[in-house]
Design an enzyme around this catalytic site. Structure first.
Site, PDB file in Angstrom:
ATOM      1  N   THR A  14      41.790  32.903  52.173  1.00  0.00           N
ATOM      2  CA  THR A  14      42.316  32.335  53.422  1.00  0.00           C
ATOM      3  C   THR A  14      43.169  33.320  54.211  1.00  0.00           C
ATOM      4  O   THR A  14      43.106  33.363  55.435  1.00  0.00           O
ATOM      5  CB  THR A  14      43.175  31.093  53.074  1.00  0.00           C
ATOM      6  OG1 THR A  14      42.341  30.172  52.400  1.00  0.00           O
ATOM      7  CG2 THR A  14      43.740  30.437  54.298  1.00  0.00           C
ATOM      8  N   SER A  59      38.013  33.087  46.706  1.00  0.00           N
ATOM      9  CA  SER A  59      38.305  33.486  45.322  1.00  0.00           C
ATOM     10  C   SER A  59      37.671  32.560  44.285  1.00  0.00           C
ATOM     11  O   SER A  59      37.675  32.868  43.097  1.00  0.00           O
ATOM     12  CB  SER A  59      39.806  33.619  45.095  1.00  0.00           C
ATOM     13  OG  SER A  59      40.403  32.372  44.953  1.00  0.00           O
TER      14      SER A  59
HETATM   15  N1  ASP Z   1      39.662  28.876  48.680  1.00  0.00           N
HETATM   16  C1  ASP Z   1      40.576  29.931  49.075  1.00  0.00           C
HETATM   17  C2  ASP Z   1      40.440  31.051  48.058  1.00  0.00           C
HETATM   18  O1  ASP Z   1      40.960  30.953  46.985  1.00  0.00           O
HETATM   19  C3  ASP Z   1      41.958  29.421  49.157  1.00  0.00           C
HETATM   20  C4  ASP Z   1      42.976  30.491  49.466  1.00  0.00           C
HETATM   21  O2  ASP Z   1      42.654  31.546  49.953  1.00  0.00           O
HETATM   22  O3  ASP Z   1      44.142  30.260  49.241  1.00  0.00           O
HETATM   23  O4  ASP Z   1      39.813  32.033  48.358  1.00  0.00           O
END
Ligand code: ASP
Length: 341
Positions: A14, A59
């Site tokens: 994000t 991630s």
């Molecule tokens: N789904 C995202 C990730 O882990 C959430 C974040 O970036 O905090 O890549």
């Protein structure tokens, strides 16, 4: 005096997102233009270089192969920079920070993981603060010595040891906790380092371990768990080790079928690592009758390790090719400050 130099490694997540002005959807940020987006960075008077991985990922798609790529980038640039900031999605950040802590033996420079709950390109984003403070932490020195020669996670106002951290909140800016180890630094007007809890810079050359064995699993216990389910999990083809998430201080059912399944698996050579489902506190096998039997049949105590760290540690130790007895020994002793015994 030489300016502090920092390498920022962008893996995805994000933090690196912004709204595409044309489509309105979130797209990865171009860190090549970071000074245009964040002119404030010029005030830091550091040399800040950026490296974006080719395949930027959410991630949730993290893999041991990506951990190896990341560690190799740090290895390649280790002499050139004073510290490293890894921009990473928060979802699996605790796993990655744990994995990197085991991979980077004799680390003497900061590797600060950070991310955000809101994309950097959004008005109320927590990403900008997290990013700038992580750079400051990665660059900070006291009496010529680096302040945090560790793999750590910075989020909101806390610097945590990476292999002690867990993502515990999917919405708050304060997304990580470290239930069994104090903060390495608390950030407000000042960055207050808690020096007694920070590792000393390692002596000797950096050694980068690049092998992981994926043949591990996590078995979380719950009331009503069936024999079939346990049997299938423990008989997964090729499985070499399992993290068993137990109750409280390491307790599990005392039913004969359950203990027999575990004992048979251990006889076959499976490593069973006992980690508590609690976010704070330690496994203490033998404290209750419900954990005494686990000890007797050869389940290995995880003490106060997190599940994320236990998984990375097991993949690393099996991958390195240690003998069964050596792995059992290393699982039960702190290698990178990941457990207290
Ligand atoms: N789904 C995202 C990730 O882990 C959430 C974040 O970036 O905090 O890549």
């Amino acid at each position: 005096m030489k300016k502090p130099s920092i390498l920022v490694l962008y893996t995805g997540g994000t933090i690196g997102m912004m709204k595409d002005p044309k489509t309105g959807s979130l797209v990865p940020f171009d860190f090549g233009n970071i000074y245009e987006h964040m002119p404030i960075l010029r005030n830091l008077d550091y040399v800040i270089d950026f490296y974006s991985f080719k395949n930027l990922i959410d991630s949730s798609n993290m893999t041991p192969e990506f951990w190896i790529e990341l560690a190799e980038k740090i290895e390649e640039n280790y002499e050139k920079y004073d510290g490293f900031v890894v921009l990473h999605g928060s979802d699996t950040m605790a796993y990655s920070a744990s994995a990197l802590s085991f991979m980077l033996e004799n680390l003497a420079k900061p590797v600060v993981f950070t991310g955000s709950q809101l994309p950097m390109g959004m008005v109320r984003s927590d990403g900008r603060e997290n990013f700038v403070t992580s750079i400051e932490i990665a660059a900070s020195k006291a009496n010529g010595m680096t302040c945090v020669p560790e793999v750590c996670i910075f989020f909101e106002n806390q610097l945590l040891r990476g292999n002690r951290s867990t993502k515990f909140n999917a919405e708050n800016f304060n997304a990580f906790s470290s239930g069994n180890y104090p903060t390495l630094a608390d950030v407000g007007i000042k960055i207050k380092y808690n020096r007694e809890f920070i590792a000393k810079p390692a002596e000797g050359r950096l050694i980068v371990h690049k092998k992981f064995d994926r043949n591990v699993g996590i078995l979380k216990l719950f009331p009503g768990i069936t024999q079939d389910f346990v049997k299938h999990a423990l008989n997964t083809p090729g499985l070499k080790g399992i993290i068993m998430e137990t109750y409280g201080s390491g307790n599990a059912p005392t039913s004969k079928w359950f203990l027999d399944e575990l004992a048979a698996a251990i006889q076959r050579g499976l490593l069973i690592f006992n980690v508590t489902q609690c976010k704070s506190g330690s496994v203490e096998m033998g404290r209750y009758e419900t954990s005494l039997n686990l000890d007797k049949i050869g389940v290995v105590s995880g003490y106060d390790i997190t599940t994320e760290s236990a998984l990375a540690k097991m993949m690393y130790l099996i991958g390195e090719g240690y003998s069964h007895e050596e792995i059992k020994k290393y699982l039960q002793m702190p290698l990178r400050g990941e457990m207290t015994i």
